[in-house]
Write a protein that holds these residues in place. Structure first.
Motif, mmCIF file in Angstrom:
data_model
loop_
_atom_site.group_PDB
_atom_site.id
_atom_site.type_symbol
_atom_site.label_atom_id
_atom_site.label_comp_id
_atom_site.label_asym_id
_atom_site.label_seq_id
_atom_site.Cartn_x
_atom_site.Cartn_y
_atom_site.Cartn_z
ATOM 1 N N LYS A 72 40.593 48.017 39.588
ATOM 2 C CA LYS A 72 40.812 48.275 38.231
ATOM 3 C C LYS A 72 42.247 48.356 37.611
ATOM 4 N N ASN B 185 35.072 43.385 43.659
ATOM 5 C CA ASN B 185 34.042 44.504 43.194
ATOM 6 C C ASN B 185 32.701 44.116 43.941
ATOM 7 N N HIS B 186 32.352 42.822 43.746
ATOM 8 C CA HIS B 186 30.835 42.648 44.409
ATOM 9 C C HIS B 186 30.912 42.729 45.698
ATOM 10 N N ALA C 92 39.204 39.822 40.966
ATOM 11 C CA ALA C 92 38.624 41.201 40.843
ATOM 12 C C ALA C 92 37.131 41.245 40.714
ATOM 13 N N ALA C 93 36.475 40.320 40.200
ATOM 14 C CA ALA C 93 35.045 40.278 40.198
ATOM 15 C C ALA C 93 34.396 39.981 41.726
ATOM 16 N N ARG D 272 37.916 50.145 44.702
ATOM 17 C CA ARG D 272 37.504 49.644 43.407
ATOM 18 C C ARG D 272 38.658 50.544 42.573
ATOM 19 N N GLU E 70 43.585 44.889 37.326
ATOM 20 C CA GLU E 70 43.264 44.396 36.187
ATOM 21 C C GLU E 70 43.720 44.943 34.820
#
Length: 785
Positions: free
Chosen positions: A76, A267-268, A263-264, A72, A79
């Motif tokens: 970040k 993260n999931h 990224a989403a 994570r 992003e």
């Protein structure tokens, strides 16, 4: 849950044990944040997820969770515009691969029809992200090195680098190998200083090679010189390295941009993998601790069967049976110090916390727990002699806080309630506190030394006495919990066994009130009765277990016997079938010869052949996989059957006649062309059956019917039909079940007339044309009623 309660009940130590079974930092983070759930639905979901993990481990023995990382922070950074390092990108690639591999693993189990609804839902949410992983693996190896294949430009640059390095080494090696130069060098080696290739030159020969000095030894006797002959190539090498760095940065930036785009999803995936790692950490812990999935209820009812304290080794811990919320809501445990009262208290509280945290519990199957909104505990080191006002005050402060919060969905644990002050006042306070908490419907487990509380359980509904057992013979506690029996201090017995004078003990007993003496006698009697009941229950349980095992063994042996019996019957029937088949084949050969004779000599009629073949077919036994049906046998065997007497063989449902008696209870019977030895209870005389029939038997003297067939060939149509009608009546009286009418093929007119007559005839049961061996369409086979 209150942090102090979790600390007092040593919940944090359970989490420390759980941490030993995680596969990644993701699972560690989940465990650090773990708190007991207080909603039944949440607890049920967590218990079910743990049970699925246990099921997977039981079936497969392992789960592929290697390579998963907490990526994570890297996501970040991608992003917000940072450039990820090769190592960060490798971790992202391995995490994507780890998630996809686990997804395939669970999908494989689902294909085998293993029921894993929670894990199935989780893996469905994992995005494969194959393209991102492929780009990373094609560009960076497992050690975090950007490979030549990452881009064509990088491959070209690195080829140039290797070319420049090779040329530099060739020139410098020619210098170090030269006999003229070797005396000027401190050592015949090539080394690097400031990212440039140099050779070690003695101080006095510094001007012999020209070029640039990049360093010197600590003594100053050696200078590290870049000879003039390689300066240009070194400059080219440095420039190529700069280009390499720029190209690597460009590649990393492009890969980082790809990561940022997904990224989403990443993260999931991490969130899902975190939950999966947590589930299997719980499952591994359950396996290591020999835990079971508890039953859950919302009735504030607890029933622990042979529950163990999870922080005490299995070799030392003594299991306990505890029930709360059924016949009683409060349990008052009395007994001597160091007897295990506090351990019992902590076991009950800690097992409840484990269950509400989604962990399986160290107990036996069928144990049941409820979900408490809150668990309160006042447990301290009350086994120290340093009990003073400050200790009492501290405990009362904690108890006051508990009384302000307690409700019917609470579990309250009091250790040595009311201790630390005057015994009379302490006992009175303890009784009042228990009354207050009990009135609010909370479940209570309290330990105490006060004898007044032994009588408390008898005077209050919903309150039960209990004690920890103490062995007077060994002067040691057994740590067993006895429900329904209050504890004794055993001071007199212990003092006597360690040598205190009998007179002193007798004098001490005289100071005890008569009521207390009666209570002690009653408690002793209860303890003896409890021990006896326990022994008898154990013996009964052992006998029951032996009986169950014996029953299973007998059933298994009976099943094996039946299977062996069936195999033997099948084998015997198969051998008999083969024997008859052999005889039948021989008979077929004879029939073929008879037909040949018929063609040549014309003196063997077709119906003889048909009848002989039919009898052969009926005599052939059919293979039956089931055992002989003994219900068809005669309960009373017929006696004194005579040779020639007609009988029915019940086991094969065929008629025959007795040939001879071959034993006390056996006869040789002719069935068709086959002779067989049959037991008497497998035979039924035909004559006895006819006597039971209600219809009279009519015998016609001089009947012309001597055989079950009528040949109409050559007869006129009207005469033929009259002959058929007469033939049917006579055949019925003769007792034939089936006859043959030979009308020939011809134009078919006679056949049609015969069949029309048969359709309406009252004595006809069925009609059919003959088979190939019976004369084909030239013969009609008639079944009679």
């Amino acid at each position: 849950m209150n942090e102090r309660i979790l600390r007092v009940l040593e919940y944090t130590k359970i989490k420390e044990q759980l941490l030993e079974h995680v596969s990644s930092s993701l699972g560690k983070e989940k465990i650090h944040k773990l708190q007991p759930w207080i909603e039944l639905e949440d607890v049920a979901h967590q218990q079910n997820s743990t049970d699925e993990g246990v099921q997977v481990l039981r079936l497969k023995g392992h789960v592929p969770l290697g390579g998963i990382r907490d990526i994570r922070p890297s996501i970040k950074r991608s992003e917000i515009g940072g450039i990820l390092s090769p190592e960060e990108l490798v971790e992202i690639g391995t995490t994507i691969y780890g998630g996809r591999r686990f997804k395939r693993f669970i999908e494989g189990m689902l294909e085998d029809e293993v029921n894993l609804p929670i894990l199935e839902n989780l893996v469905e949410q994992i995005d494969p992200l194959i393209e991102v992983e492929k780009q990373i693996k094609d560009s960076i190896d497992d050690q975090g090195h950007v490979m030549d294949s990452a881009s064509p430009a990088l491959r070209t640059i690195r080829q140039q680098l290797r070319s420049y390095e090779s040329r530099i080494r060739e020139k410098l090696e020619s210098i170090t190998r030269s006999s003229k130069s070797q005396k000027m060098l401190s050592d015949a080696i090539i080394t690097i200083r400031n990212d440039r290739y140099v050779i070690p030159v003695k101080q006095e020969y510094r001007s012999a090679f020209g070029g640039m000095i990049h360093d010197q030894s600590a003594s100053g006797a050696t200078l590290f010189i870049e000879p003039q002959s390689v300066v240009t190539i070194n400059n080219q090498l440095k420039e190529a390295k700069s280009k390499e760095h720029q190209e690597i940065q460009r590649i990393l930036k492009a890969l980082t941009a790809q990561v940022a785009e997904v990224a989403a999803f990443l993260n999931h995936n991490v969130t899902i993998l975190s939950e999966i790692d947590f589930i299997f950490a719980k499952a591994r812990y359950s396996h290591a601790m020999k835990c079971v999935k508890p039953k859950l209820n919302d009735r504030e009812y607890m029933n622990l069967k042979r529950a163990r304290h999870p922080l005490i080794s299995r070799e030392e811990v003594v299991p306990i049976d505890v029930e709360l919320g059924g016949k009683y809501n409060a349990l008052v445990i009395t007994g001597p110090n160091t007897g295990g009262k506090t351990v019992t208290l902590k076991t009950i509280g800690l097992v409840s916390l484990m269950a509400q945290s989604g962990l399986q519990i160290p107990a036996e199957e069928e144990s049941e727990v409820t979900v408490f909104e809150s668990i309160y505990a006042d447990i301290g080191d009350e086994q120290s002699i340093e009990q003073n006002l400050s200790t009492f005050s501290s405990h009362m402060t904690n108890i006051v806080d508990i009384l302000d919060r307690v409700n019917f969905k609470s579990l309250v644990l009091f250790d040595e309630l009311g201790a630390g002050t005057d015994p009379t006042e302490g006992a009175a306070l303890a009784i009042s506190i228990l009354d207050y908490v009990n009135e609010r419907g909370a479940k209570i487990v309290a330990t105490t030394h006060y004898s007044e509380l032994k009588a408390y359980a008898y005077n209050r509904s919903g309150v039960m006495n209990a004690s920890v057992e103490f062995d007077i013979e060994t002067l040691r506690p057994t740590y067993r919990l006895l429900i329904g029996v209050p504890g004794r201090s055993n001071a007199f017995e212990i003092s006597k066994r360690i040598g205190l004078s009998e007179s002193i003990i007798t004098d001490a007993k005289s100071h005890i009130s008569e009521d207390n003496n009666k209570i002690d006698v009653m408690i002793a009697s209860l303890e003896d009765a409890q021990k006896k009941a326990e022994r008898e229950r154990t013996e009964a349980s052992d006998i029951h277990a032996e009986a169950v095992q014996l029953k299973q063994d007998l059933e298994k042996k009976l099943q094996e016997f039946e299977q062996q019996k069936e195999r033997m019957m099948e084998k015997a029937e198969e051998e008999a079938r083969k024997s008859v088949e052999h005889a039948r084949n021989e008979a077929d050969e004879i029939l073929k010869e008879l037909r040949t004779y018929q063609k040549e000599m014309g003196n063997v009629k077709e119906h003889k052949l048909i009848e002989a073949q039919k009898r052969l077919e009926e005599a052939t036994p059919k293979k039956n996989k089931k055992l002989k049906d003994t219900s068809k046998l005669n309960e009373k065997a017929p006696e004194n059957l005579k040779p020639g007497e007609e009988v029915k063989v019940l086991t094969v449902n065929q008629k025959g006649h007795v040939v001879d008696k071959v034993g006390n209870n056996e006869y040789q019977v002719q069935v068709g062309i086959m002779k067989m030895t049959v037991k008497a209870n497998e035979l039924e005389p035909i004559r006895s059956k006819k006597k039971q029939e209600t219809k009279p038997v009519v015998r016609v003297e001089g009947s012309s019917v001597t055989k079950p067939e009528l040949d109409l060939r050559g007869e006129r149509y009207e005469n033929a039909l009259r002959a058929v009608d007469k033939f049917l009546d006579e055949s019925l009286l003769a007792g034939y079940p089936q006859v043959s009418i030979i009308h020939g093929k011809g134009t078919g007119a006679l056949r049609k007339g015969v069949q029309d007559l048969l359709k309406g005839h009252p004595n006809v049961k069925s009609t059919r044309l003959g088979s190939a061996g019976e004369g084909g369409s030239g013969v009609t086979i008639v079944g009679l009623k």
